[in-house]
Design a protein around this motif. Structure first.
Motif, PDB file in Angstrom:
ATOM      1  N   TYR A  28      94.907 -55.938 -34.381  1.00  0.00           N
ATOM      2  CA  TYR A  28      94.406 -57.305 -34.258  1.00  0.00           C
ATOM      3  C   TYR A  28      94.795 -58.176 -35.454  1.00  0.00           C
ATOM      4  N   HIS A  72      88.656 -62.506 -32.720  1.00  0.00           N
ATOM      5  CA  HIS A  72      90.097 -62.471 -32.466  1.00  0.00           C
ATOM      6  C   HIS A  72      90.823 -63.333 -33.492  1.00  0.00           C
ATOM      7  N   CYS A  74      93.353 -66.298 -34.242  1.00  0.00           N
ATOM      8  CA  CYS A  74      93.825 -67.504 -33.564  1.00  0.00           C
ATOM      9  C   CYS A  74      94.234 -68.548 -34.593  1.00  0.00           C
ATOM     10  N   GLY A  75      94.941 -69.557 -34.115  1.00  0.00           N
ATOM     11  CA  GLY A  75      95.376 -70.621 -35.005  1.00  0.00           C
ATOM     12  C   GLY A  75      94.213 -71.363 -35.633  1.00  0.00           C
ATOM     13  N   CYS A 111      86.091 -71.486 -33.171  1.00  0.00           N
ATOM     14  CA  CYS A 111      86.860 -70.899 -34.272  1.00  0.00           C
ATOM     15  C   CYS A 111      86.446 -71.500 -35.610  1.00  0.00           C
ATOM     16  N   MET A 168      96.411 -76.160 -25.129  1.00  0.00           N
ATOM     17  CA  MET A 168      95.009 -75.790 -24.964  1.00  0.00           C
ATOM     18  C   MET A 168      94.358 -76.635 -23.869  1.00  0.00           C
ATOM     19  N   GLN A 185      99.532 -68.441 -27.019  1.00  0.00           N
ATOM     20  CA  GLN A 185      99.494 -67.503 -28.143  1.00  0.00           C
ATOM     21  C   GLN A 185     100.687 -67.709 -29.062  1.00  0.00           C
ATOM     22  N   GLN A 188     100.157 -70.785 -31.185  1.00  0.00           N
ATOM     23  CA  GLN A 188      99.147 -70.565 -32.222  1.00  0.00           C
ATOM     24  C   GLN A 188      99.707 -69.740 -33.375  1.00  0.00           C
ATOM     25  N   TRP A 189     100.447 -68.701 -33.041  1.00  0.00           N
ATOM     26  CA  TRP A 189     100.997 -67.841 -34.083  1.00  0.00           C
ATOM     27  C   TRP A 189     102.029 -68.597 -34.919  1.00  0.00           C
TER      28      TRP A 189
END
Length: 237
Positions: A28, A72, A74-75, A111, A168, A185, A188-189
Motif C-alpha cells: 500500500y 489508502h 491517494c493524491g 482525505c 474525480m 489512480q 493521483q499518483w
C-alpha cells in the motif's frame, strides 16, 4: 535513501531525537513514495499518558503512518501533508510539532480532513477541528494556541491538479467506465510524485495571520478535552 534521510534527521537533533520511523515500502506504500526526496516527515510532541506530562522525545510520522490511518494512499493525502508541512514550518520553526497546542479548520474532504486530524491532534468532537465548506480540499487554516499565531496554507495555482479534480467529478457523476477508475489512480499518483519531488514550499501558498472567520464547531458541545491539561506539571520530588 529515504530511510537514511530519516536517520540523519534524528541524529541532527540529539536533544530530542526520535528513533527512525518504519518507512519501508509495502503493498500500500510504493517504493517510489518511500524513497521520494521531499516526502514530508513530521516530528510531533505529545504527552506520555492521560493526565501525563509532556513526553521528552518526539514521535516520527511519515506518509506511511498517514496511509494506515486514512485507509489508502491517494493524491489528497499527499496534498494535505504537503500543505501542512509548510504550516508547521511557520508555526514551529526548528521545533517539534506540539499536537496539544493546535486548532485547525479544513474542508470536509475525507482525505484532507483525516490528515488534518492526525497531524494536529485536533478533534471535531472537542471543537478543535473545525469544518469549513468554503475552504478547498487543499486549504487549511492552523493556529498555535500558545502563541496565537495562525497560518493559512493552500496548494498554489501552478500546482493545483485540475485533471485530478475533473476525473474525480466524472466518477462522482456516475457516468464513467471501469477504465476511468484506473485513470483516476494514475492521475493521483502523477500528482503525488510531483509534490514529493520538490520542497513543499514550492507547491504551497502561505498566509501568516490571515483574516479568517473561524466557523462554529461542527458538533454540539460534548465537553472539553482534558487528558492533556497536566502536561506542564513539574516533576515530583
Amino acid at each position: 535513501m529515504k530511510t537514511l534521510l530519516l536517520l540523519l534527521l534524528a541524529l541532527a537533533t540529539p536533544t530530542w531525537a526520535a528513533a527512525p520511523a518504519d518507512n519501508a515500502a509495502d503493498w500500500y506504500y510504493p517504493a517510489w513514495l518511500a524513497e521520494a526526496p521531499h516526502a514530508p516527515v513530521f516530528q510531533v510532541r505529545d504527552t506520555v499518558n492521560k493526565y501525563g506530562r509532556y513526553a521528552s522525545e518526539p514521535k516520527v510520522i511519515t506518509l506511511k503512518d498517514l496511509i494506515k490511518f486514512h485507509g489508502h494512499f491517494c493524491g489528497g493525502l499527499v496534498e494535505g501533508a504537503t500543505a501542512l508541512r509548510v504550516a508547521f514550518d511557520r508555526l514551529f520553526p526548528g521545533e517539534m510539532i506540539d499536537r496539544t497546542d493546535l486548532i485547525i479548520a479544513s474542508n470536509n474532504s475525507a482525505c484532507g480532513g483525516d490528515v488534518a486530524a492526525y497531524l494536529t491532534g485536533a478533534r471535531a468532537r472537542f471543537g478543535s477541528h473545525l469544518i469549513d465548506p468554503k475552504l478547498k480540499e487543499s486549504d487549511f487554516v492552523v493556529k498555535r494556541l500558545s502563541t496565537g499565531r495562525a497560518v493559512r496554507v493552500v496548494i498554489n495555482a501552478a500546482t493545483y491538479p485540475h485533471d485530478v479534480r475533473s476525473q474525480m467529478k466524472k466518477i462522482e457523476s456516475g457516468k464513467f467506465e471501469p477504465a476511468d477508475i484506473d485513470r483516476f489512480q494514475d492521475l493521483q499518483w502523477a500528482y503525488a510524485k510531483k509534490l514529493v519531488s520538490r520542497p513543499a514550499i514550492e507547491s504551497v501558498d502561505v498566509t501568516v495571520n490571515p483574516d479568517y472567520a473561524w466557523p462554529e464547531p461542527p458538533c454540539k458541545d460534548l465537553g472539553k478535552r482534558k487528558d492533556n491539561e497536566f502536561k506542564n506539571v513539574s516533576e515530583a520530588h
